[in-house]
Write a protein that holds these residues in place. Structure first.
Motif, PDB file in Angstrom:
ATOM      1  N   TRP A  73      -3.759   1.369   1.809  1.00  0.00           N
ATOM      2  CA  TRP A  73      -2.235   1.150   0.855  1.00  0.00           C
ATOM      3  C   TRP A  73      -2.810   1.207  -0.745  1.00  0.00           C
ATOM      4  CZ3 TRP A  73       0.007  -2.437   4.822  1.00  0.00           C
ATOM      5  CH2 TRP A  73       0.760  -1.826   5.835  1.00  0.00           C
ATOM      6  N   ARG A  74      -3.863  -0.073  -0.984  1.00  0.00           N
ATOM      7  CA  ARG A  74      -4.409  -0.213  -2.224  1.00  0.00           C
ATOM      8  C   ARG A  74      -4.691   1.018  -3.074  1.00  0.00           C
ATOM      9  NH1 ARG A  74      -7.606  -5.983  -1.258  1.00  0.00           N
ATOM     10  NH2 ARG A  74      -5.855  -7.132  -1.383  1.00  0.00           N
ATOM     11  N   ARG A  75      -5.654   1.950  -2.167  1.00  0.00           N
ATOM     12  CA  ARG A  75      -6.066   3.096  -2.610  1.00  0.00           C
ATOM     13  C   ARG A  75      -4.925   4.022  -3.083  1.00  0.00           C
ATOM     14  NH1 ARG A  75     -11.197   4.292   1.531  1.00  0.00           N
ATOM     15  NH2 ARG A  75     -12.587   2.793   0.373  1.00  0.00           N
ATOM     16  N   GLY A  76      -3.775   4.079  -2.263  1.00  0.00           N
ATOM     17  CA  GLY A  76      -2.613   4.895  -2.655  1.00  0.00           C
ATOM     18  C   GLY A  76      -1.936   4.106  -3.982  1.00  0.00           C
ATOM     19  N   LEU A  77      -2.076   3.138  -4.099  1.00  0.00           N
ATOM     20  CA  LEU A  77      -1.521   2.287  -5.277  1.00  0.00           C
ATOM     21  C   LEU A  77      -2.157   2.656  -6.514  1.00  0.00           C
ATOM     22  CD1 LEU A  77       1.153   0.823  -5.545  1.00  0.00           C
ATOM     23  CD2 LEU A  77      -0.201  -1.346  -5.461  1.00  0.00           C
ATOM     24  N   LEU A  78      -3.712   2.760  -6.372  1.00  0.00           N
ATOM     25  CA  LEU A  78      -4.509   3.029  -7.523  1.00  0.00           C
ATOM     26  C   LEU A  78      -4.154   4.601  -8.159  1.00  0.00           C
ATOM     27  CD1 LEU A  78      -7.937   1.995  -6.434  1.00  0.00           C
ATOM     28  CD2 LEU A  78      -6.664   0.878  -8.025  1.00  0.00           C
ATOM     29  N   LEU A  79      -3.576   5.296  -7.115  1.00  0.00           N
ATOM     30  CA  LEU A  79      -3.068   6.737  -7.609  1.00  0.00           C
ATOM     31  C   LEU A  79      -1.705   6.737  -8.154  1.00  0.00           C
ATOM     32  CD1 LEU A  79      -4.483   8.669  -4.532  1.00  0.00           C
ATOM     33  CD2 LEU A  79      -5.562   8.581  -6.807  1.00  0.00           C
ATOM     34  N   ASP A  80      -0.941   5.792  -7.662  1.00  0.00           N
ATOM     35  CA  ASP A  80       0.462   5.454  -8.147  1.00  0.00           C
ATOM     36  C   ASP A  80       0.627   4.259  -8.196  1.00  0.00           C
ATOM     37  OD1 ASP A  80       3.025   5.807  -8.717  1.00  0.00           O
ATOM     38  OD2 ASP A  80       3.693   6.893  -6.983  1.00  0.00           O
ATOM     39  N   PRO A  81       0.474   3.502  -9.214  1.00  0.00           N
ATOM     40  CA  PRO A  81       0.828   2.121  -9.308  1.00  0.00           C
ATOM     41  C   PRO A  81       2.494   1.945  -9.413  1.00  0.00           C
ATOM     42  CG  PRO A  81      -0.559   2.834 -11.057  1.00  0.00           C
ATOM     43  CD  PRO A  81      -0.134   4.005 -10.454  1.00  0.00           C
ATOM     44  N   THR A  82       3.243   2.715  -9.402  1.00  0.00           N
ATOM     45  CA  THR A  82       4.606   2.560  -9.540  1.00  0.00           C
ATOM     46  C   THR A  82       5.025   2.823  -7.921  1.00  0.00           C
ATOM     47  OG1 THR A  82       4.992   4.739  -9.914  1.00  0.00           O
ATOM     48  CG2 THR A  82       4.718   3.060 -11.937  1.00  0.00           C
ATOM     49  N   ASN A  83       4.503   3.031  -6.987  1.00  0.00           N
ATOM     50  CA  ASN A  83       4.903   3.528  -5.670  1.00  0.00           C
ATOM     51  C   ASN A  83       5.382   2.135  -5.150  1.00  0.00           C
ATOM     52  OD1 ASN A  83       4.908   3.923  -2.718  1.00  0.00           O
ATOM     53  ND2 ASN A  83       3.994   6.108  -3.533  1.00  0.00           N
ATOM     54  N   GLN A  84       6.720   2.226  -5.009  1.00  0.00           N
ATOM     55  CA  GLN A  84       7.414   1.187  -4.422  1.00  0.00           C
ATOM     56  C   GLN A  84       7.322   0.707  -2.871  1.00  0.00           C
ATOM     57  OE1 GLN A  84      11.522   1.242  -5.377  1.00  0.00           O
ATOM     58  NE2 GLN A  84      10.859   0.661  -7.789  1.00  0.00           N
ATOM     59  N   ASP A  85       7.120   2.023  -2.321  1.00  0.00           N
ATOM     60  CA  ASP A  85       6.766   1.750  -0.713  1.00  0.00           C
ATOM     61  C   ASP A  85       5.389   1.173  -0.545  1.00  0.00           C
ATOM     62  OD1 ASP A  85       9.072   2.934   0.123  1.00  0.00           O
ATOM     63  OD2 ASP A  85       8.369   4.990   0.114  1.00  0.00           O
ATOM     64  N   LEU A  86       4.260   1.548  -1.274  1.00  0.00           N
ATOM     65  CA  LEU A  86       3.012   0.902  -1.045  1.00  0.00           C
ATOM     66  C   LEU A  86       3.137  -0.495  -1.692  1.00  0.00           C
ATOM     67  CD1 LEU A  86       0.986   4.135  -2.407  1.00  0.00           C
ATOM     68  CD2 LEU A  86       0.969   2.985  -0.195  1.00  0.00           C
ATOM     69  N   GLN A  87       3.838  -0.935  -2.692  1.00  0.00           N
ATOM     70  CA  GLN A  87       3.780  -2.093  -3.072  1.00  0.00           C
ATOM     71  C   GLN A  87       4.528  -2.975  -1.907  1.00  0.00           C
ATOM     72  OE1 GLN A  87       6.079  -1.801  -6.675  1.00  0.00           O
ATOM     73  NE2 GLN A  87       4.567  -1.067  -7.875  1.00  0.00           N
ATOM     74  N   TYR A  88       5.710  -2.505  -1.354  1.00  0.00           N
ATOM     75  CA  TYR A  88       6.440  -3.417  -0.190  1.00  0.00           C
ATOM     76  C   TYR A  88       5.180  -3.535   0.602  1.00  0.00           C
ATOM     77  CZ  TYR A  88       9.206  -4.741   3.359  1.00  0.00           C
ATOM     78  OH  TYR A  88       9.978  -5.205   4.583  1.00  0.00           O
ATOM     79  N   ASN A  89       4.760  -2.553   1.489  1.00  0.00           N
ATOM     80  CA  ASN A  89       3.779  -2.748   2.343  1.00  0.00           C
ATOM     81  C   ASN A  89       2.860  -3.925   2.199  1.00  0.00           C
ATOM     82  OD1 ASN A  89       5.371  -0.845   3.722  1.00  0.00           O
ATOM     83  ND2 ASN A  89       3.569   0.515   3.983  1.00  0.00           N
TER      84      ASN A  89
END
Length: 94
Positions: A73-89
Motif C-alpha cells: 500500500w505504501r508503494r502505491g501511495l508513493l505513485l499516487d499520494p492522493t489515493n484515498q483507498d490506499l490512505q484508508y487501508n
C-alpha cells in the motif's frame, strides 16, 4: 499446432492489465494466494500502478500478511499520494 503456440504465447505474455484483472477476479473469488501471484506478475510485466499495489496489498492482508500488505500500500501511495483507498487501508492497519 499453431493454435497451441498462440495460446501459450497469450498465457505467458499476458499484459499487465490482464494480470491485474485476473488478480481482481481471484480476490472476488476469495483466492488470495492466486491473486497475489497475478498482481506480482502484473508488476513484473510493467504494470507499476497504484491500483496494482492496492490489489496486492489487499490480497496479502487477506492472507494475514499485514506487514507485506502495508509495504504494498505504501508503494502505491508513493505513485499516487492522493489515493484515498490506499490512505484508508494504511490508517486502518497502522
Amino acid at each position: 499446432m499453431i493454435f497451441l503456440f498462440c495460446l501459450l504465447v497469450c498465457v505467458v505474455f499476458a499484459s499487465p492489465q490482464e494480470r491485474y484483472d485476473a488478480g481482481i477476479e481471484f480476490l472476488i473469488d476469495e483466492k488470495s494466494e492466486l491473486a497475489v501471484l497475478e498482481f506480482q506478475k502484473a508488476l513484473v510485466a510493467g504494470g507499476i500502478d497504484p491500483f496494482v499495489y492496492h490489489g496486492l496489498g489487499n490480497a496479502l492482508y487477506r492472507q494475514g500478511e499485514k506487514g507485506l500488505a502495508i509495504v504494498a500500500w505504501r508503494r502505491g501511495l508513493l505513485l499516487d499520494p492522493t489515493n484515498q483507498d490506499l490512505q484508508y487501508n494504511l490508517e486502518f492497519t497502522e
